[in-house]
Design a protein around this motif. Structure first.
Motif, PDB file in Angstrom:
ATOM      1  N   GLU A   1       0.845  -1.191   0.000  1.00  0.00           N
ATOM      2  CA  GLU A   1       0.000   0.000   0.000  1.00  0.00           C
ATOM      3  C   GLU A   1       0.885   1.248   0.000  1.00  0.00           C
ATOM      4  O   GLU A   1       1.950   1.270   0.593  1.00  0.00           O
TER       5      GLU A   1
ATOM      6  N   ASP B   1       0.865   4.363   1.342  1.00  0.00           N
ATOM      7  CA  ASP B   1       1.256   5.015   2.594  1.00  0.00           C
ATOM      8  C   ASP B   1       2.334   4.226   3.328  1.00  0.00           C
ATOM      9  O   ASP B   1       3.305   4.791   3.835  1.00  0.00           O
ATOM     10  N   THR B   2       2.157   2.910   3.393  1.00  0.00           N
ATOM     11  CA  THR B   2       3.133   2.058   4.074  1.00  0.00           C
ATOM     12  C   THR B   2       4.479   2.123   3.366  1.00  0.00           C
ATOM     13  O   THR B   2       5.537   2.129   4.006  1.00  0.00           O
TER      14      THR B   2
ATOM     15  N   THR C   1       7.834   3.526   5.224  1.00  0.00           N
ATOM     16  CA  THR C   1       9.012   2.662   5.324  1.00  0.00           C
ATOM     17  C   THR C   1      10.222   3.331   4.689  1.00  0.00           C
ATOM     18  O   THR C   1      11.332   3.301   5.238  1.00  0.00           O
TER      19      THR C   1
ATOM     20  N   GLU D   1       3.939  10.369   9.256  1.00  0.00           N
ATOM     21  CA  GLU D   1       2.590   9.823   9.436  1.00  0.00           C
ATOM     22  C   GLU D   1       1.488  10.885   9.445  1.00  0.00           C
ATOM     23  O   GLU D   1       0.456  10.712   8.788  1.00  0.00           O
TER      24      GLU D   1
ATOM     25  N   SER E   1      -2.205   8.518   7.753  1.00  0.00           N
ATOM     26  CA  SER E   1      -2.378   7.075   7.607  1.00  0.00           C
ATOM     27  C   SER E   1      -2.790   6.436   8.925  1.00  0.00           C
ATOM     28  O   SER E   1      -2.735   7.054   9.989  1.00  0.00           O
TER      29      SER E   1
ATOM     30  N   TYR F   1      -1.320   1.291  12.272  1.00  0.00           N
ATOM     31  CA  TYR F   1      -0.618   0.030  12.037  1.00  0.00           C
ATOM     32  C   TYR F   1       0.395   0.158  10.894  1.00  0.00           C
ATOM     33  O   TYR F   1       1.392  -0.574  10.863  1.00  0.00           O
ATOM     34  N   LYS F   2       0.160   1.090   9.959  1.00  0.00           N
ATOM     35  CA  LYS F   2       1.092   1.281   8.856  1.00  0.00           C
ATOM     36  C   LYS F   2       2.415   1.849   9.363  1.00  0.00           C
ATOM     37  O   LYS F   2       3.494   1.455   8.905  1.00  0.00           O
TER      38      LYS F   2
ATOM     39  N   THR G   1      -2.230  -0.538  16.863  1.00  0.00           N
ATOM     40  CA  THR G   1      -1.756  -1.549  15.914  1.00  0.00           C
ATOM     41  C   THR G   1      -2.317  -2.919  16.262  1.00  0.00           C
ATOM     42  O   THR G   1      -1.871  -3.567  17.212  1.00  0.00           O
TER      43      THR G   1
ATOM     44  N   LEU H   1      -0.449  -8.512   3.810  1.00  0.00           N
ATOM     45  CA  LEU H   1       0.778  -7.800   3.476  1.00  0.00           C
ATOM     46  C   LEU H   1       1.899  -8.740   3.037  1.00  0.00           C
ATOM     47  O   LEU H   1       2.728  -8.396   2.209  1.00  0.00           O
TER      48      LEU H   1
END
Length: 355
Positions: free
Chosen positions: A125, A127-128, A132, A148, A153, A156-157, A317, A325
């Motif tokens: 995804e 945003d993730t 990262t 963030e 977002s 949890y991302k 989360t 994922l």
């Protein structure tokens, strides 16, 4: 509103609840074995928060959630602003043009590469992927926290991004001293690096500030110039988080408007004002108007506030959200890790030789 009369008590209880967790994380981070691993209170805080989210979450009053959310959003932004007290413009100038260019090139390339790989190649995804990449590109968990709010977002991302930063940042902390003592220090020609060059390499490519500090300290007999170059280059990367977030806000607004087309309502420009305030605080800190002990106290308070924010993110989360994922985050983070180690070495050598 979290502090409206009917919600005020629950919000304050939630904030205190998060603060207790953060205090526990701070205590654990100072313990010998954990301190030796270089794990910051931020990392321990999110682990504790995740444990709570997946075990005791349903046992606490629902009205506390307002305080937990306030910690993850509002306290976070205030803590990022205070982060400017860790940096001065004089430190950035002292590292020289070569250190600045290494920081700029590695930040930009890692952010673009990581975002593209995660989203386009590994099917993660968007945003993730960006979170990262920002963690690897700038300053680890703190960069994830700062990015963030711009992306807006889900918690949890950010937790996924932080876990990747911790994994590969920890590997870096042990890998780099071995690389230097077994190969780089004793090599001849292109593979050889002076202590200052290696410091620039470390500061320009390792994830967390604490990990950057730990690497020169782990090299037997490392000269002071190695540690100085590493820390200053790293802090140069840190201050670049502000323009990065502003540009990211511009990009997100442009992308949303482009996808929406002319017939749809325009998406307003997102300016992360806390990033602007961060630069202003760093500028104020550069004037050295406050005594060092006061600045040190502010930084300690700021670390605790960041730990609260990270803990609160962990509390949002839920593992069930991770389904689907797969190994995409690991593939993305490992690809960036290879670029940082190998590409960072090549960039550092070329920039230092040219400049």
């Amino acid at each position: 509103m979290p502090f409206s009369p009917e919600h005020r008590k629950g919000t304050l209880s939630g904030i205190i609840f998060v603060a207790i967790f953060a205090a526990g994380a701070t205590y654990l981070a100072g313990m010998g074995p954990i301190k030796a691993l270089g794990l910051s209170p931020l990392v321990i805080g999110i682990v504790m928060g995740i444990f709570y989210a997946n075990t005791l979450h349903n046992q606490t009053p629902a009205e506390w959630q307002g305080g937990i959310t306030f910690s993850a959003k509002k306290i976070l932004r205030f803590a990022i602003v205070l982060y400017g007290f860790r940096i001065t413009f004089q430190e950035i100038a002292a590292v020289g043009m070569d250190g600045f260019l290494v920081s700029l090139i590695m930040l930009t390339s890692t952010l673009i590469l990581g975002s593209w790989l995660g989203y386009k190649m590994f099917g993660m995804e968007k945003d993730t992927s960006i979170l990262t990449a920002s963690g690897a590109a700038v300053c680890g968990a703190a960069a994830v926290l700062a990015t963030e709010p711009v992306l807006k977002s889900e918690e949890y991302k950010a937790a996924i991004a932080v876990s990747m930063v911790v994994l590969f940042g920890t590997i870096s902390m042990f890998l780099y001293p071995v690389l230097y003592t077994t190969l780089i220090e004793n090599a001849t020609g292109f593979l050889h690096m002076t202590a200052r060059e290696f410091g620039i390499y470390v500061g320009g490519t390792i994830h967390e500030v604490a990990q950057v500090v730990a690497v020169p300290a782990s090299v037997p007999g490392s000269p002071k110039e190695m540690a100085d170059a590493a820390v200053i280059v790293k802090m140069t990367r840190v201050i670049m988080i502000a323009p990065m977030l502003i540009l990211l806000g511009l990009y997100l607004s442009y992308s949303a408007n482009k996808e929406g087309g002319a017939s749809k309502e325009k998406t307003p420009l997102v300016i992360p004002w806390f990033a602007v305030y961060f630069i202003m605080v760093a500028g104020f800190n550069s004037l050295h108007l406050l005594p060092e002990n006061i600045v040190s106290l502010i930084n300690e308070v700021d670390t605790f506030l960041l730990t609260m924010a990270m803990t609160a993110l962990g509390m949002g989360t839920i593992f069930a959200k991770f389904k689907g994922l797969g190994l995409a985050p690991v593939y993305t983070a490992s690809s960036m890790f290879v670029w940082l180690v190998v590409g960072g070495f090549l960039v550092t050598k070329l920039i230092v030789e040219v400049i």
